[in-house]
Enzyme design. Structure first.
Site, short mmCIF file in Angstrom:
data_model
loop_
_atom_site.label_atom_id
_atom_site.label_comp_id
_atom_site.label_asym_id
_atom_site.label_seq_id
_atom_site.Cartn_x
_atom_site.Cartn_y
_atom_site.Cartn_z
N HIS A 211 0.80 -1.22 0.00
CA HIS A 211 0.00 0.00 0.00
C HIS A 211 0.83 1.27 0.00
O HIS A 211 0.63 2.18 -0.80
CB HIS A 211 -0.95 0.01 1.21
CG HIS A 211 -1.81 1.24 1.27
ND1 HIS A 211 -1.38 2.42 1.85
CD2 HIS A 211 -3.05 1.49 0.80
CE1 HIS A 211 -2.33 3.33 1.75
NE2 HIS A 211 -3.36 2.79 1.12
N ARG A 214 4.17 3.73 4.69
CA ARG A 214 3.47 3.89 5.97
C ARG A 214 2.85 2.56 6.42
O ARG A 214 2.95 2.19 7.60
CB ARG A 214 2.35 4.95 5.82
CG ARG A 214 1.39 5.03 6.99
CD ARG A 214 0.34 6.10 6.79
NE ARG A 214 -0.57 5.83 5.67
CZ ARG A 214 -1.53 4.91 5.67
NH1 ARG A 214 -1.71 4.13 6.73
NH2 ARG A 214 -2.31 4.75 4.63
N HIS A 238 1.66 3.38 -3.43
CA HIS A 238 1.50 4.81 -3.17
C HIS A 238 2.82 5.35 -2.62
O HIS A 238 3.36 4.79 -1.65
CB HIS A 238 0.44 5.06 -2.09
CG HIS A 238 -0.97 4.68 -2.48
ND1 HIS A 238 -1.67 3.69 -1.84
CD2 HIS A 238 -1.81 5.19 -3.40
CE1 HIS A 238 -2.89 3.60 -2.36
NE2 HIS A 238 -3.00 4.50 -3.32
N HIS A 275 1.38 8.56 -7.48
CA HIS A 275 1.40 9.97 -7.04
C HIS A 275 2.81 10.59 -7.20
O HIS A 275 2.99 11.45 -8.06
CB HIS A 275 0.90 10.16 -5.60
CG HIS A 275 -0.49 9.66 -5.40
ND1 HIS A 275 -1.56 10.14 -6.11
CD2 HIS A 275 -1.00 8.69 -4.58
CE1 HIS A 275 -2.67 9.52 -5.74
NE2 HIS A 275 -2.36 8.62 -4.81
N ASP A 326 -8.13 6.77 -9.44
CA ASP A 326 -7.93 6.74 -8.00
C ASP A 326 -9.23 6.79 -7.19
O ASP A 326 -9.93 5.79 -7.11
CB ASP A 326 -6.98 7.89 -7.62
CG ASP A 326 -6.36 7.72 -6.24
OD1 ASP A 326 -6.60 6.68 -5.61
OD2 ASP A 326 -5.62 8.63 -5.80
ZN LIG Z 1 -4.78 5.31 -4.39
#
Ligand SMILES: [Zn+2]
Length: 466
Positions: A211, A214, A238, A275, A326
């Site tokens: 993911h 984090r 991400h 991103h 997204d």
């Molecule tokens: Zn996303």
């Protein structure tokens, strides 16, 4: 059996050509791009239309279609990404498997009508609302795959690893349905991989999606990336969407996410950094050297106030940019494409900043972001009309009010900068028409079912909101 599509204009290698035909075989691949009098078992004439390669949506969270319109109030959804996330978690907490399917059908239907032929679905809704795995731990992923198959668009299910809330953070109850151990994640991926090739054609593929740094600590990330690479699966993650995410990474590892992944040797041509907004010049160079892709999601990034991708610097460094819808705040691939340049225009008070980077003209470059670059990031032969590629395409009405009146040089800029989604008339995936004359056969049913889910979820969510 072969089918020859004969449009008025055909987009090949960035240019519209007349008197050309697209010959498609039974298997759904392009056999030739040749003259319009090529022999074929079936001929489909498309007068007054141009035919273009289908869009590839490199980054989607289908269930978030449900929060469109629900987070546009500062009083309700707060002021930033982190408060918006609470609204999203409300929706995620309430969906049952049938509703996951119904909402995904709605998102994929809208994508199909917008000319999208492949979706990279970054899927992180795994368990039941109480955090227990379903009897089949891949149930929800399979529901999303089934939704794509029902609508008829190709899916690359990027199954997401979500291991923790964050560095030194307690478990967030809003993430209950996302979280697995690394061991369980890999076991579930293994099971999915064994089932999917047995049941699916080229219409369903898999990838791996840690993911974020984090949610996935570095050692786990190494393990997951190695597992994916041993199986030649693409890796999407991400990275650097939010400043707070970078700061936490800096505290934990002394480096920001892209630099950390670069130093660990994780970046590569099979890697997509979704991103990549808050990155340094050195990090951009690392992405370029590695041959990685940036998965930009400009309509979501502007909606969430994430920041602006330095697309000029990223492209100058040789990084390919692909596009994703997204959060589904808007589903319109050409809007995403044009925003890559428009955001820079507002920042720099100049125009066409992405034109002529490495000699490529602006419209072609932006169109490639919505097609070819996404296909590459998802490891599929698509995104262009060429022999051996999947026969994924859409047609546009050349007399649509948003693009009518063109010369051969300005049609692609018209499409990229001015086309309204309503100009899209037919959409084919793997050689099969799933949208005809701007209508999908399941449209009424999908919309009705979605309306039912929307009413139920937001009534339930209202009842539980503090
Ligand atoms: Zn996303």
């Amino acid at each position: 059996m072969t089918t020859l599509y004969r449009p008025e204009l055909l987009l090949v290698d960035g240019r519209f050509a007349r008197d050309r035909g697209l010959l498609v075989g039974d298997e759904g691949t392009i056999l030739s791009v040749s003259s319009s009098d090529t022999a074929s078992d079936t001929v489909i004439d498309l007068p007054g239309k141009a035919l273009l390669p289908g869009f590839v949506n490199v980054h989607s969270h289908a269930f978030q279609r449900l929060i469109r319109g629900k987070s546009e109030s500062r009083a309700v959804a707060g002021k930033d990404f982190w408060s918006w996330r609470r609204t999203m978690y409300h929706a995620a907490a309430h969906l049952d498997p049938q509703q996951v399917y119904d909402v995904a059908c709605m998102a994929f239907l809208e994508m199909a009508l917008a000319g999208t032929t492949t979706v990279g679905e970054f899927h992180y809704l795994h368990t039941a609302p109480n955090g227990r795995p379903y009897d089949d731990p891949n149930l929800l992923g399979k529901q999303v795959i089934a939704a794509a198959q029902s609508v008829g668009i190709r899916i690359v299910l990027l199954r997401c690893a979500y291991l923790r809330s964050g560095y030194q953070l307690p478990r967030d109850p809003g993430q209950t349905r996302f979280i697995e151990t690394t061991h369980d994640f890999l076991a579930n991926m293994d099971a999915l991989l064994h089932e999917v090739p047995a049941t699916a054609s080229d219409m369903v593929r898999l990838g791996v999606a840690p993911h974020s740094i984090r949610a996935v600590p570095l050692d786990d990330l190494r393990q997951i990336a190695a597992w994916a690479r041993a199986r030649s699966l693409p890796v999407h993650m991400h990275m650097a969407e939010q400043v707070a995410e970078n700061e936490a990474c800096l505290r934990e590892y002394g480096a920001t996410p892209v630099a950390l992944a670069g130093k660990a040797g994780l970046l590569g041509p099979d890697w997509t950094a979704v991103h990549a907004i808050h990155v340094t010049t050195e990090e951009v160079a690392r992405l370029g050297d590695a041959g990685a892709t940036v998965g930009a999601c400009p309509t979501t990034e502007r909606n969430l106030g994430d920041g602006i991708l330095a697309a000029d610097k990223v492209m100058q460094a040789g990084v390919r940019v692909a596009l994703g819808s997204d959060s589904q705040a808007q589903i319109d691939p050409m809007e995403d494409a044009r925003e890559l340049d428009y955001h820079l225009r507002l920042t720099h008070q100049q125009r066409a900043l992405l034109d002529q980077i490495h000699g490529e003209d602006l419209a072609s470059r932006l169109f490639d972001c919505a097609t070819l670059n996404g296909a590459r990031a998802l490891a599929i032969p698509a995104g262009r009309l060429a022999v051996g590629s999947f026969a994924d395409f859409f047609t546009i009405d050349l007399r649509d009010v948003s693009i009518a009146g063109h010369s051969s040089e300005d049609l692609l800029p018209l499409v990229v900068f001015g086309m309204n989604r309503k100009a899209i008339r037919d959409v084919a995936v793997n050689g099969k028409l799933i949208v005809r004359d701007a209508k999908h056969a399941l449209q009424e049913e999908v919309v009705s079912r979605y309306e039912g889910v929307h009413a139920k979820i937001w009534r339930d969510a209202q009842g539980t909101r503090q």
